[in-house]
Design a protein around this motif. Structure first.
Motif, PDB file in Angstrom:
ATOM      1  N   THR A  57      44.219  31.931  43.755  1.00  0.00           N
ATOM      2  CA  THR A  57      44.322  33.735  43.887  1.00  0.00           C
ATOM      3  C   THR A  57      45.191  34.209  42.853  1.00  0.00           C
ATOM      4  O   THR A  57      44.919  35.378  42.558  1.00  0.00           O
ATOM      5  CB  THR A  57      44.722  33.945  45.334  1.00  0.00           C
ATOM      6  OG1 THR A  57      43.719  33.243  46.231  1.00  0.00           O
ATOM      7  CG2 THR A  57      44.420  35.166  45.353  1.00  0.00           C
ATOM      8  N   GLY A  60      43.382  34.959  39.696  1.00  0.00           N
ATOM      9  CA  GLY A  60      42.408  36.258  40.060  1.00  0.00           C
ATOM     10  C   GLY A  60      43.309  37.359  39.782  1.00  0.00           C
ATOM     11  O   GLY A  60      42.870  38.313  39.446  1.00  0.00           O
ATOM     12  N   LEU A  61      44.492  37.402  40.088  1.00  0.00           N
ATOM     13  CA  LEU A  61      45.563  38.429  40.197  1.00  0.00           C
ATOM     14  C   LEU A  61      45.800  38.725  38.725  1.00  0.00           C
ATOM     15  O   LEU A  61      45.701  40.015  38.276  1.00  0.00           O
ATOM     16  CB  LEU A  61      46.824  38.182  40.780  1.00  0.00           C
ATOM     17  CG  LEU A  61      47.983  39.258  40.853  1.00  0.00           C
ATOM     18  CD1 LEU A  61      47.465  40.575  41.531  1.00  0.00           C
ATOM     19  CD2 LEU A  61      49.251  38.756  41.386  1.00  0.00           C
ATOM     20  N   GLY A  64      42.489  40.148  37.037  1.00  0.00           N
ATOM     21  CA  GLY A  64      42.404  41.585  37.623  1.00  0.00           C
ATOM     22  C   GLY A  64      43.401  42.639  37.138  1.00  0.00           C
ATOM     23  O   GLY A  64      42.938  43.681  36.888  1.00  0.00           O
ATOM     24  N   TYR A  65      44.615  42.187  36.932  1.00  0.00           N
ATOM     25  CA  TYR A  65      45.664  43.149  36.469  1.00  0.00           C
ATOM     26  C   TYR A  65      45.300  43.253  35.004  1.00  0.00           C
ATOM     27  O   TYR A  65      45.296  44.638  34.614  1.00  0.00           O
ATOM     28  CB  TYR A  65      46.945  42.422  36.412  1.00  0.00           C
ATOM     29  CG  TYR A  65      48.042  43.002  35.621  1.00  0.00           C
ATOM     30  CD1 TYR A  65      48.530  44.125  35.922  1.00  0.00           C
ATOM     31  CD2 TYR A  65      48.283  42.316  34.325  1.00  0.00           C
ATOM     32  CE1 TYR A  65      49.598  44.487  35.013  1.00  0.00           C
ATOM     33  CE2 TYR A  65      49.258  42.733  33.525  1.00  0.00           C
ATOM     34  CZ  TYR A  65      49.884  43.991  33.706  1.00  0.00           C
ATOM     35  OH  TYR A  65      50.853  44.553  32.879  1.00  0.00           O
ATOM     36  N   TRP A  68      42.190  45.660  34.720  1.00  0.00           N
ATOM     37  CA  TRP A  68      42.718  47.164  34.949  1.00  0.00           C
ATOM     38  C   TRP A  68      43.051  47.635  33.931  1.00  0.00           C
ATOM     39  O   TRP A  68      42.994  49.065  33.909  1.00  0.00           O
ATOM     40  CB  TRP A  68      43.549  46.980  36.293  1.00  0.00           C
ATOM     41  CG  TRP A  68      43.847  48.192  36.675  1.00  0.00           C
ATOM     42  CD1 TRP A  68      43.266  49.304  37.033  1.00  0.00           C
ATOM     43  CD2 TRP A  68      45.412  48.840  36.565  1.00  0.00           C
ATOM     44  NE1 TRP A  68      44.322  50.470  37.308  1.00  0.00           N
ATOM     45  CE2 TRP A  68      45.480  50.066  37.107  1.00  0.00           C
ATOM     46  CE3 TRP A  68      46.639  47.856  36.196  1.00  0.00           C
ATOM     47  CZ2 TRP A  68      46.654  50.681  37.084  1.00  0.00           C
ATOM     48  CZ3 TRP A  68      47.497  48.654  36.306  1.00  0.00           C
ATOM     49  CH2 TRP A  68      47.759  50.152  36.782  1.00  0.00           C
ATOM     50  N   ILE A 182      41.338  50.321  40.446  1.00  0.00           N
ATOM     51  CA  ILE A 182      42.159  49.139  41.201  1.00  0.00           C
ATOM     52  C   ILE A 182      40.919  48.489  42.298  1.00  0.00           C
ATOM     53  O   ILE A 182      40.600  47.408  42.403  1.00  0.00           O
ATOM     54  CB  ILE A 182      43.334  49.461  41.668  1.00  0.00           C
ATOM     55  CG1 ILE A 182      44.439  49.473  40.598  1.00  0.00           C
ATOM     56  CG2 ILE A 182      43.761  48.262  42.639  1.00  0.00           C
ATOM     57  CD1 ILE A 182      45.746  49.836  41.164  1.00  0.00           C
ATOM     58  N   GLY A 186      38.792  45.080  42.163  1.00  0.00           N
ATOM     59  CA  GLY A 186      38.648  44.111  43.408  1.00  0.00           C
ATOM     60  C   GLY A 186      37.580  44.077  44.307  1.00  0.00           C
ATOM     61  O   GLY A 186      37.463  43.520  45.452  1.00  0.00           O
ATOM     62  N   SER A 201      32.304  47.004  38.601  1.00  0.00           N
ATOM     63  CA  SER A 201      32.687  45.929  39.556  1.00  0.00           C
ATOM     64  C   SER A 201      31.784  44.497  39.167  1.00  0.00           C
ATOM     65  O   SER A 201      32.207  43.423  39.280  1.00  0.00           O
ATOM     66  CB  SER A 201      32.112  46.525  41.005  1.00  0.00           C
ATOM     67  OG  SER A 201      33.001  47.725  41.449  1.00  0.00           O
ATOM     68  N   SER A 204      33.428  42.916  36.459  1.00  0.00           N
ATOM     69  CA  SER A 204      34.673  42.120  37.051  1.00  0.00           C
ATOM     70  C   SER A 204      34.468  41.053  37.494  1.00  0.00           C
ATOM     71  O   SER A 204      35.111  39.874  37.514  1.00  0.00           O
ATOM     72  CB  SER A 204      35.469  43.098  37.746  1.00  0.00           C
ATOM     73  OG  SER A 204      36.657  42.551  38.449  1.00  0.00           O
ATOM     74  N   ASN A 208      35.595  37.086  36.241  1.00  0.00           N
ATOM     75  CA  ASN A 208      36.428  36.153  36.946  1.00  0.00           C
ATOM     76  C   ASN A 208      35.644  34.671  36.917  1.00  0.00           C
ATOM     77  O   ASN A 208      36.437  33.985  36.916  1.00  0.00           O
ATOM     78  CB  ASN A 208      36.565  36.776  38.453  1.00  0.00           C
ATOM     79  CG  ASN A 208      37.576  37.431  38.590  1.00  0.00           C
ATOM     80  OD1 ASN A 208      38.818  37.006  38.989  1.00  0.00           O
ATOM     81  ND2 ASN A 208      37.719  38.852  38.496  1.00  0.00           N
TER      82      ASN A 208
END
Length: 259
Positions: A57, A60-61, A64-65, A68, A182, A186, A201, A204, A208
């Motif tokens: 995870t 993934g953070l 995602g950061y 973003w 954000i 997510g 989305s 994104s 991932n």
């Protein structure tokens, strides 16, 4: 076509001049974004220690950061340009361009993409060094996915820019878009099909799968990539349509270049 190339070249030159001339501000912005990431990681590590979240995870953070940041920069390239040009009284000059306003803003977004790419690459490297995780950086798989994703954020930028032309001062609301982005990053678009229709989305989720899951375009399926790009184009056209509607309202009111 040559004239369009010269327009793009001019915006590239402008972006580089602004970055170099206000280097202290550019570096300060990157430091601020990195501090935000440190706060995110610190909070995530605390929650993971409590609930035992899997290690993957954290990757993934990081993804995602960084995504973003890219989406936020693209959105701001459009909205902030419209607001600043209107505030400085130079917006109407863009409409007088022989290229047309749409081409001018398109060149601005493309030039901003490469400038933002440098910033994102630096922040990604810092994030990876900080966390010690690794991600799959398959450039040729990521490029079409990132472009398709950013089409949605550019569409949001046009929509917000159009509303700014009519209402003028909406800064307190435009800040909320940062949190909306954000949520879009997510959103579980990989599991919930209808969420793929939301701006950014779907892209994104596919990004991932490449960076965290280690897949490439052929494994993802070109059908998924084509659908994501079409959705992104739809969001861009919808956002630009909202902008043109608001533009007409501002012209009728005689307030296009006023702030």
């Amino acid at each position: 076509m040559l004239r369009k190339g010269l327009l793009l070249q001019a915006f590239f030159k402008k972006e580089l001049i602004l970055f170099r001339r206000y280097l202290h501000n550019s570096v300060g912005g990157m430091i601020t974004l990195y501090v935000i990431f440190l706060l995110l990681v610190g909070g995530f590590q605390g929650v993971r220690a409590l609930v035992g979240v899997g290690a993957d995870t954290l990757e993934g953070l990081v993804v995602g950061y960084v995504l973003w940041i890219f989406m936020l920069s693209t959105y701001q390239d459009v909205w902030y340009t419209v607001r600043t040009e209107a505030q400085e009284g130079t917006l109407e000059q863009l409409y007088m361009s022989a290229h047309g306003f749409g081409w001018v803003m398109g060149a601005k977004v493309v030039a901003g993409f490469f400038t933002n790419l440098i910033m994102v690459a630096v922040l990604l490297a810092a994030a990876l060094l900080t966390t010690g995780v690794s991600v799959n950086l398959d450039f040729w798989s990521l490029l079409p996915l990132v472009i398709g994703t950013l089409l949605g954020s550019a569409g949001i930028g046009f929509a917000v820019g159009g509303i700014t032309l009519v209402l003028k001062r909406i800064d307190s609301y435009t800040q909320m878009v940062q949190f909306l982005l954000i949520a879009l990053v997510g959103a579980p678009a990989g599991r919930i099909i209808w969420m793929r229709l939301l701006p950014c989305s779907y892209g994104s989720a596919l990004i991932n799968r490449v960076m965290v899951g280690g897949q490439n375009l052929s494994q993802i399926g070109f059908g998924h990539v084509a659908a994501m790009i079409l959705i992104g184009v739809g969001h861009l056209l919808a956002g630009y349509g909202i902008y043109k509607f608001c533009e007409q309202r501002a012209m009728i009111q005689g307030t296009l270049g006023h702030y």
